[in-house]
Scaffold this motif. Structure first.
Motif, PDB file in Angstrom:
ATOM      1  N   GLY A 162     -43.807 -22.472  -3.795  1.00 14.43           N
ATOM      2  CA  GLY A 162     -44.916 -23.386  -4.036  1.00 14.43           C
ATOM      3  C   GLY A 162     -44.517 -24.828  -3.779  1.00 14.43           C
ATOM      4  O   GLY A 162     -45.295 -25.618  -3.249  1.00 14.43           O
ATOM      5  N   ARG A 163     -43.292 -25.158  -4.135  1.00 10.82           N
ATOM      6  CA  ARG A 163     -42.802 -26.519  -3.894  1.00 10.82           C
ATOM      7  C   ARG A 163     -42.768 -26.822  -2.404  1.00 10.82           C
ATOM      8  O   ARG A 163     -43.140 -27.911  -1.964  1.00 10.82           O
ATOM      9  N   ASP A 164     -42.314 -25.839  -1.602  1.00 15.50           N
ATOM     10  CA  ASP A 164     -42.285 -26.021  -0.152  1.00 15.50           C
ATOM     11  C   ASP A 164     -43.691 -26.284   0.387  1.00 15.50           C
ATOM     12  O   ASP A 164     -43.909 -27.170   1.220  1.00 15.50           O
ATOM     13  N   LEU A 165     -44.646 -25.491  -0.078  1.00 11.29           N
ATOM     14  CA  LEU A 165     -46.023 -25.631   0.402  1.00 11.29           C
ATOM     15  C   LEU A 165     -46.636 -26.959  -0.029  1.00 11.29           C
ATOM     16  O   LEU A 165     -47.334 -27.615   0.755  1.00 11.29           O
ATOM     17  N   ARG A 166     -46.381 -27.367  -1.258  1.00 13.21           N
ATOM     18  CA  ARG A 166     -46.927 -28.648  -1.722  1.00 13.21           C
ATOM     19  C   ARG A 166     -46.328 -29.813  -0.940  1.00 13.21           C
ATOM     20  O   ARG A 166     -47.022 -30.795  -0.640  1.00 13.21           O
ATOM     21  N   ARG A 167     -45.053 -29.695  -0.608  1.00 15.82           N
ATOM     22  CA  ARG A 167     -44.419 -30.742   0.194  1.00 15.82           C
ATOM     23  C   ARG A 167     -45.052 -30.799   1.583  1.00 15.82           C
ATOM     24  O   ARG A 167     -45.309 -31.873   2.117  1.00 15.82           O
ATOM     25  N   TYR A 168     -45.317 -29.642   2.160  1.00 21.67           N
ATOM     26  CA  TYR A 168     -45.920 -29.594   3.493  1.00 21.67           C
ATOM     27  C   TYR A 168     -47.340 -30.149   3.472  1.00 21.67           C
ATOM     28  O   TYR A 168     -47.685 -31.035   4.268  1.00 21.67           O
ATOM     29  N   LEU A 188     -53.675 -21.259  -3.317  1.00 16.04           N
ATOM     30  CA  LEU A 188     -54.500 -20.239  -2.676  1.00 16.04           C
ATOM     31  C   LEU A 188     -53.653 -19.351  -1.765  1.00 16.04           C
ATOM     32  O   LEU A 188     -53.817 -18.124  -1.742  1.00 16.04           O
ATOM     33  N   LEU A 189     -52.746 -19.968  -1.012  1.00 17.35           N
ATOM     34  CA  LEU A 189     -51.880 -19.205  -0.124  1.00 17.35           C
ATOM     35  C   LEU A 189     -50.928 -18.297  -0.912  1.00 17.35           C
ATOM     36  O   LEU A 189     -50.671 -17.150  -0.523  1.00 17.35           O
ATOM     37  N   LEU A 190     -50.394 -18.799  -2.013  1.00 16.52           N
ATOM     38  CA  LEU A 190     -49.464 -18.008  -2.816  1.00 16.52           C
ATOM     39  C   LEU A 190     -50.164 -16.829  -3.491  1.00 16.52           C
ATOM     40  O   LEU A 190     -49.574 -15.764  -3.665  1.00 16.52           O
ATOM     41  N   GLY A 191     -51.423 -17.021  -3.866  1.00 15.27           N
ATOM     42  CA  GLY A 191     -52.175 -15.927  -4.480  1.00 15.27           C
ATOM     43  C   GLY A 191     -51.529 -15.377  -5.741  1.00 15.27           C
ATOM     44  O   GLY A 191     -51.469 -14.156  -5.942  1.00 15.27           O
ATOM     45  N   GLY A 192     -51.010 -16.273  -6.588  1.00 16.50           N
ATOM     46  CA  GLY A 192     -50.407 -15.840  -7.837  1.00 16.50           C
ATOM     47  C   GLY A 192     -48.924 -15.518  -7.737  1.00 16.50           C
ATOM     48  O   GLY A 192     -48.286 -15.221  -8.754  1.00 16.50           O
ATOM     49  N   ARG A 193     -48.351 -15.585  -6.547  1.00 14.60           N
ATOM     50  CA  ARG A 193     -46.928 -15.307  -6.366  1.00 14.60           C
ATOM     51  C   ARG A 193     -46.114 -16.584  -6.581  1.00 14.60           C
ATOM     52  O   ARG A 193     -46.650 -17.685  -6.532  1.00 14.60           O
ATOM     53  N   THR A 194     -44.823 -16.414  -6.792  1.00 12.91           N
ATOM     54  CA  THR A 194     -43.937 -17.580  -6.898  1.00 12.91           C
ATOM     55  C   THR A 194     -43.449 -18.020  -5.525  1.00 12.91           C
ATOM     56  O   THR A 194     -43.053 -19.167  -5.340  1.00 12.91           O
ATOM     57  N   GLU A 195     -43.457 -17.075  -4.561  1.00 10.06           N
ATOM     58  CA  GLU A 195     -43.069 -17.393  -3.190  1.00 10.06           C
ATOM     59  C   GLU A 195     -43.738 -16.399  -2.253  1.00 10.06           C
ATOM     60  O   GLU A 195     -44.249 -15.358  -2.690  1.00 10.06           O
ATOM     61  N   ALA A 201     -46.431 -17.400   5.827  1.00 11.09           N
ATOM     62  CA  ALA A 201     -46.871 -18.780   5.605  1.00 11.09           C
ATOM     63  C   ALA A 201     -47.144 -19.489   6.923  1.00 11.09           C
ATOM     64  O   ALA A 201     -48.149 -20.197   7.070  1.00 11.09           O
ATOM     65  N   VAL A 202     -46.262 -19.286   7.907  1.00 12.10           N
ATOM     66  CA  VAL A 202     -46.436 -19.931   9.207  1.00 12.10           C
ATOM     67  C   VAL A 202     -47.703 -19.442   9.897  1.00 12.10           C
ATOM     68  O   VAL A 202     -48.498 -20.236  10.419  1.00 12.10           O
ATOM     69  N   SER A 203     -47.933 -18.125   9.905  1.00 13.37           N
ATOM     70  CA  SER A 203     -49.120 -17.593  10.576  1.00 13.37           C
ATOM     71  C   SER A 203     -50.398 -18.066   9.890  1.00 13.37           C
ATOM     72  O   SER A 203     -51.404 -18.327  10.554  1.00 13.37           O
ATOM     73  N   ALA A 204     -50.360 -18.206   8.556  1.00 14.92           N
ATOM     74  CA  ALA A 204     -51.534 -18.690   7.840  1.00 14.92           C
ATOM     75  C   ALA A 204     -51.817 -20.157   8.168  1.00 14.92           C
ATOM     76  O   ALA A 204     -52.962 -20.541   8.429  1.00 14.92           O
ATOM     77  N   ILE A 205     -50.769 -20.972   8.165  1.00 18.04           N
ATOM     78  CA  ILE A 205     -50.945 -22.391   8.470  1.00 18.04           C
ATOM     79  C   ILE A 205     -51.453 -22.582   9.894  1.00 18.04           C
ATOM     80  O   ILE A 205     -52.319 -23.437  10.152  1.00 18.04           O
ATOM     81  N   ARG A 206     -50.967 -21.779  10.816  1.00 17.95           N
ATOM     82  CA  ARG A 206     -51.447 -21.875  12.193  1.00 17.95           C
ATOM     83  C   ARG A 206     -52.932 -21.518  12.300  1.00 17.95           C
ATOM     84  O   ARG A 206     -53.623 -21.977  13.204  1.00 17.95           O
ATOM     85  N   ARG A 207     -53.401 -20.690  11.376  1.00 15.43           N
ATOM     86  CA  ARG A 207     -54.820 -20.321  11.385  1.00 15.43           C
ATOM     87  C   ARG A 207     -55.691 -21.515  10.974  1.00 15.43           C
ATOM     88  O   ARG A 207     -56.844 -21.633  11.380  1.00 15.43           O
ATOM     89  N   GLY A 208     -55.126 -22.393  10.160  1.00 21.09           N
ATOM     90  CA  GLY A 208     -55.873 -23.573   9.739  1.00 21.09           C
ATOM     91  C   GLY A 208     -55.789 -24.723  10.727  1.00 21.09           C
ATOM     92  O   GLY A 208     -56.753 -25.472  10.925  1.00 21.09           O
ATOM     93  N   GLU A 209     -54.620 -24.887  11.340  1.00 26.04           N
ATOM     94  CA  GLU A 209     -54.423 -25.996  12.283  1.00 26.04           C
ATOM     95  C   GLU A 209     -55.142 -25.716  13.595  1.00 26.04           C
ATOM     96  O   GLU A 209     -55.201 -24.566  14.042  1.00 26.04           O
ATOM     97  N   PRO A 210     -55.671 -26.777  14.244  1.00 27.58           N
ATOM     98  CA  PRO A 210     -55.686 -28.162  13.745  1.00 27.58           C
ATOM     99  C   PRO A 210     -56.967 -28.535  13.000  1.00 27.58           C
ATOM    100  O   PRO A 210     -56.979 -29.455  12.208  1.00 27.58           O
TER     101      PRO A 210
END
Length: 245
Positions: A162-168, A188-195, A201-210
């Motif tokens: 979660g820290r990595d995602l918040r930093r990004y 939302l991406l973590l869906g209740g997980r700690t990691e 994560a990369v494939s999900a972020i690419r779905r949002g960008e740009p």
């Protein structure tokens, strides 16, 4: 990943230093790497670089061991011979220029260096062949007269926290997410997980960008409510299979 592993597990009287270093275009040999570092740390050709890389060497007095991590940002892979020259230049600088300084009596057995080159490139047969060739060559040399130097390919990063995602998402320079969703996406991406798996994560972020962040936010919300997110298993083709449906 390296920072989390080392800093989280440092033993008593161990210290850790790391530097992020941008490899400028055109560097193809040991001399180019050396000149880059001397400009960065304002060292003349006659001055040692290791002192600068370790900050204040006097601060190491009394420590048992020091980790020095050099993180080289190489930008987009150029392919073929260009990538091989770049990887070889950094590796050869480490095993010659840096190794020579590490061999000084004051540092022997006290400093371990991890040199990591990051190339922005999808995994291709050509790039894999380049890395395999270098690994074989350096392993053969290490077995003879280059003891103490090891060249290898890092395993894929395993997890994003979660820290990595918040930093990004909090960095507007690298993440173009709409501000309406920026703070809510990590949870939302973590869906209740700690990691979560790095590739996921990369494939999900690419779905949002740009510029698909709004639609992607709604899509993830629907999948979460339906119990389809997060996936029960790490599925590399999760999004392509969903689109195929």
């Amino acid at each position: 990943m390296i920072r989390r592993h080392l800093v989280g597990k440092l033993a008593e009287r161990e210290v850790y230093y790391d530097h992020s270093l941008d490899l400028t275009p055109g560097i193809r040999d040991v001399q180019g790497v050396d000149e880059l570092l001397r400009r960065r740390f304002r060292r003349s050709p006659q001055q040692p670089l290791l002192d600068a890389l370790l900050g204040d060497p006097q601060a190491l007095a009394g420590t048992a061991f020091c980790f020095l991590v050099l993180g080289w940002q190489a930008g987009v892979a150029q392919g073929g011979a260009a990538d091989q020259l770049l990887l070889r230049a950094v590796a050869d600088w480490c095993r010659t220029r840096l190794a020579e300084e590490l061999g000084a009596e004051r540092w022997q057995g006290k400093v371990r260096v991890l040199s990591i080159v990051a190339l922005e490139a999808p995994t291709t047969d050509e790039l894999s062949a380049t890395v395999e060739k270098l690994i074989d060559q350096y392993d053969a040399e290490a077995a003879s007269d280059k003891a103490g130097f090891h060249f290898a390919e890092l395993d894929a990063l395993t997890a994003v926290t979660g820290r990595d995602l918040r930093r990004y998402f909090g960095n507007e320079t690298i993440c173009g997410c709409d501000d309406r969703y920026r703070e809510r996406f990590p949870d939302l991406l973590l869906g209740g997980r700690t990691e979560m798996p790095f590739d996921q994560a990369v494939s999900a972020i690419r779905r949002g960008e740009p510029d698909n962040w709004g639609n992607f936010f709604d899509e993830l919300g629907e999948l979460t409510r339906a119990g389809a997110w997060p996936p029960a298993h790490d599925e590399p083709n999760f999004w392509s299979l969903r689109d195929a449906d």
